[in-house]
Design a protein around this motif. Structure first.
Motif, mmCIF file in Angstrom:
data_model
loop_
_atom_site.group_PDB
_atom_site.id
_atom_site.type_symbol
_atom_site.label_atom_id
_atom_site.label_comp_id
_atom_site.label_asym_id
_atom_site.label_seq_id
_atom_site.Cartn_x
_atom_site.Cartn_y
_atom_site.Cartn_z
ATOM 1 N N LEU A 246 43.594 17.142 -48.199
ATOM 2 C CA LEU A 246 43.787 18.271 -47.089
ATOM 3 C C LEU A 246 44.469 17.282 -45.735
ATOM 4 O O LEU A 246 43.593 16.199 -45.944
ATOM 5 C CB LEU A 246 42.757 19.005 -46.858
ATOM 6 N N PRO A 247 45.252 18.047 -44.650
ATOM 7 C CA PRO A 247 45.220 17.123 -43.539
ATOM 8 C C PRO A 247 43.700 17.083 -42.788
ATOM 9 O O PRO A 247 42.955 17.544 -42.978
ATOM 10 C CB PRO A 247 45.773 18.728 -42.613
ATOM 11 N N GLY A 248 43.926 15.513 -42.330
ATOM 12 C CA GLY A 248 42.449 14.815 -41.686
ATOM 13 C C GLY A 248 41.941 13.880 -43.369
ATOM 14 O O GLY A 248 41.213 13.397 -42.986
ATOM 15 N N SER A 249 42.703 14.528 -44.106
ATOM 16 C CA SER A 249 41.203 13.476 -45.565
ATOM 17 C C SER A 249 39.933 13.624 -45.467
ATOM 18 O O SER A 249 39.560 12.308 -45.508
ATOM 19 C CB SER A 249 41.856 12.303 -45.811
ATOM 20 N N PRO A 250 39.511 15.045 -45.685
ATOM 21 C CA PRO A 250 38.508 15.416 -45.154
ATOM 22 C C PRO A 250 37.096 14.766 -46.552
ATOM 23 O O PRO A 250 37.684 14.352 -47.485
ATOM 24 C CB PRO A 250 37.725 16.820 -45.393
ATOM 25 N N GLN A 251 36.419 14.106 -46.469
ATOM 26 C CA GLN A 251 34.978 13.147 -47.075
ATOM 27 C C GLN A 251 34.157 13.799 -46.944
ATOM 28 O O GLN A 251 33.674 14.242 -46.422
ATOM 29 C CB GLN A 251 35.598 11.416 -46.682
ATOM 30 N N ILE A 252 33.900 14.353 -48.474
ATOM 31 C CA ILE A 252 32.874 15.191 -49.143
ATOM 32 C C ILE A 252 31.672 13.811 -49.033
ATOM 33 O O ILE A 252 31.179 12.840 -49.969
ATOM 34 C CB ILE A 252 32.786 15.728 -50.343
ATOM 35 N N ILE A 253 29.763 14.122 -48.127
ATOM 36 C CA ILE A 253 28.754 13.665 -48.716
ATOM 37 C C ILE A 253 27.356 14.401 -49.039
ATOM 38 O O ILE A 253 27.413 16.063 -47.553
ATOM 39 C CB ILE A 253 28.367 12.831 -46.951
ATOM 40 N N GLY A 254 27.279 14.466 -49.728
ATOM 41 C CA GLY A 254 25.992 15.490 -50.206
ATOM 42 C C GLY A 254 24.893 15.817 -49.376
ATOM 43 O O GLY A 254 24.504 14.193 -49.160
ATOM 44 N N MET A 255 24.128 16.627 -48.632
ATOM 45 C CA MET A 255 23.982 16.912 -47.736
ATOM 46 C C MET A 255 22.764 18.142 -48.433
ATOM 47 O O MET A 255 22.277 18.754 -46.774
ATOM 48 C CB MET A 255 24.053 16.705 -46.957
ATOM 49 N N PRO A 256 22.040 17.743 -49.146
ATOM 50 C CA PRO A 256 20.820 18.788 -49.735
ATOM 51 C C PRO A 256 19.386 19.083 -49.044
ATOM 52 O O PRO A 256 19.590 18.273 -47.893
ATOM 53 C CB PRO A 256 20.323 18.161 -51.362
ATOM 54 N N GLY A 257 19.257 20.310 -48.464
ATOM 55 C CA GLY A 257 17.875 20.156 -47.922
ATOM 56 C C GLY A 257 18.440 21.913 -47.153
ATOM 57 O O GLY A 257 17.654 22.736 -47.022
ATOM 58 N N HIS A 258 19.617 22.373 -46.687
ATOM 59 C CA HIS A 258 20.243 23.372 -45.868
ATOM 60 C C HIS A 258 19.795 24.772 -46.835
ATOM 61 O O HIS A 258 19.152 25.118 -47.339
ATOM 62 C CB HIS A 258 20.742 23.517 -44.993
ATOM 63 N N SER A 259 20.299 23.957 -47.696
ATOM 64 C CA SER A 259 21.173 25.177 -49.531
ATOM 65 C C SER A 259 21.275 23.597 -50.888
ATOM 66 O O SER A 259 21.138 21.794 -49.650
ATOM 67 C CB SER A 259 22.280 25.780 -49.272
ATOM 68 N N ALA A 260 20.749 23.636 -51.241
ATOM 69 C CA ALA A 260 20.871 22.718 -52.670
ATOM 70 C C ALA A 260 22.904 21.927 -52.857
ATOM 71 O O ALA A 260 22.834 20.888 -52.928
ATOM 72 C CB ALA A 260 21.197 23.638 -54.291
ATOM 73 N N GLY A 261 23.667 22.617 -52.104
ATOM 74 C CA GLY A 261 24.661 22.069 -51.804
ATOM 75 C C GLY A 261 25.173 22.233 -50.389
ATOM 76 O O GLY A 261 27.352 21.616 -50.670
ATOM 77 N N SER A 262 24.665 22.424 -49.750
ATOM 78 C CA SER A 262 25.104 21.386 -48.131
ATOM 79 C C SER A 262 25.904 20.181 -48.688
ATOM 80 O O SER A 262 25.199 19.481 -49.124
ATOM 81 C CB SER A 262 24.192 21.786 -47.327
#
Length: 232
Positions: free
Chosen positions: A139-155
């Motif tokens: 996608l534009p900007g090439s967003p990188q996903i970093i798992g951050m569970p806490g607020h929700s399991a899939g944050s």
């Protein structure tokens, strides 16, 4: 690549657009009534809804999925969410975490904004595309996903070096929607708030200098600087 970060909404509920030569990536989708402010912000940047290539959700709560289903059903824009929050974004799971201590003024402001902007009638997604920790989206900007569970399991956190920013959703807040506190702190309504500080440690070494939250002003500084002032 030319890239610009647009903040759309306000410190109560915001979404953000990464605007590039290749099109637009929307990070979170505000509230259901935010169509007009989205269109106005894009128009001011010389773009339109037709330039949006995808919506990436930091998590699946109703004040983040906002206009995503409208974009999907009427404009063919896909929405990406972590696989653990797909059910949340589609209305199959309802969060039940406590918001914590309240003050009357900020709480009324939050609920008034939600009422005015359609937040009491959430539009859950009919279809999502799921992501995992470590994915880099086309996608534009090439967003990188970093798992951050806490607020929700899939944050997740979404790293976009092109705009020198990391989007952390409700992992932290810089304007507590229920008591108005401007401290950098773990966001309210978290499923597992004790897990969030450990998840945030994954960001410590990253160089980006804008930490973008869903509620409150952008934190201007690195993740390490943000962690140094985080109220736990």
């Amino acid at each position: 690549m030319n890239a610009e970060l647009l903040r759309i909404g306000d410190d109560i509920v915001a979404m953000h657009a990464v605007v590039t030569d290749e099109g637009v990536t929307l990070i979170d989708a505000g509230l259901p009534g935010d169509r007009r402010i989205l269109q106005q912000a894009l128009a001011a940047a010389g773009r339109s809804v037709s330039d949006i290539r995808g919506v990436v959700l930091t998590h699946g709560d109703s004040d983040h999925i906002g206009v995503a289903e409208w974009l999907r059903s009427e404009h063919g824009v896909p929405t990406y969410v972590h696989e653990a929050d797909a059910g949340r974004a589609q209305g199959e799971k309802t969060p039940s975490a406590s918001g914590g201590a309240m003050r009357l003024g900020p709480t009324l402001q939050f609920f008034a904004a939600a009422l005015r902007r359609g937040g009491l009638r959430p539009k859950h997604l009919g279809e999502v595309r799921t992501v995992r920790d470590g994915d880099v989206l086309d996608l534009p900007g090439s967003p990188q996903i970093i798992g951050m569970p806490g607020h929700s399991a899939g944050s997740i956190a979404i790293r976009v070096p092109a705009v020198d920013a990391i989007f952390v959703g409700d992992a932290i807040t810089t304007r507590h929607v229920l008591n108005g506190s401007s401290d950098v702190q773990v966001g309210p309504f978290s499923d597992d708030p004790d897990a969030t500080p450990g998840s945030l440690e994954r960001l410590r070494a990253l160089p980006e200098r804008e930490i973008v939250v869903g509620h409150g002003p952008i934190f201007h500084g690195t993740a390490a600087e943000m962690l140094a002032v985080l109220k736990r």
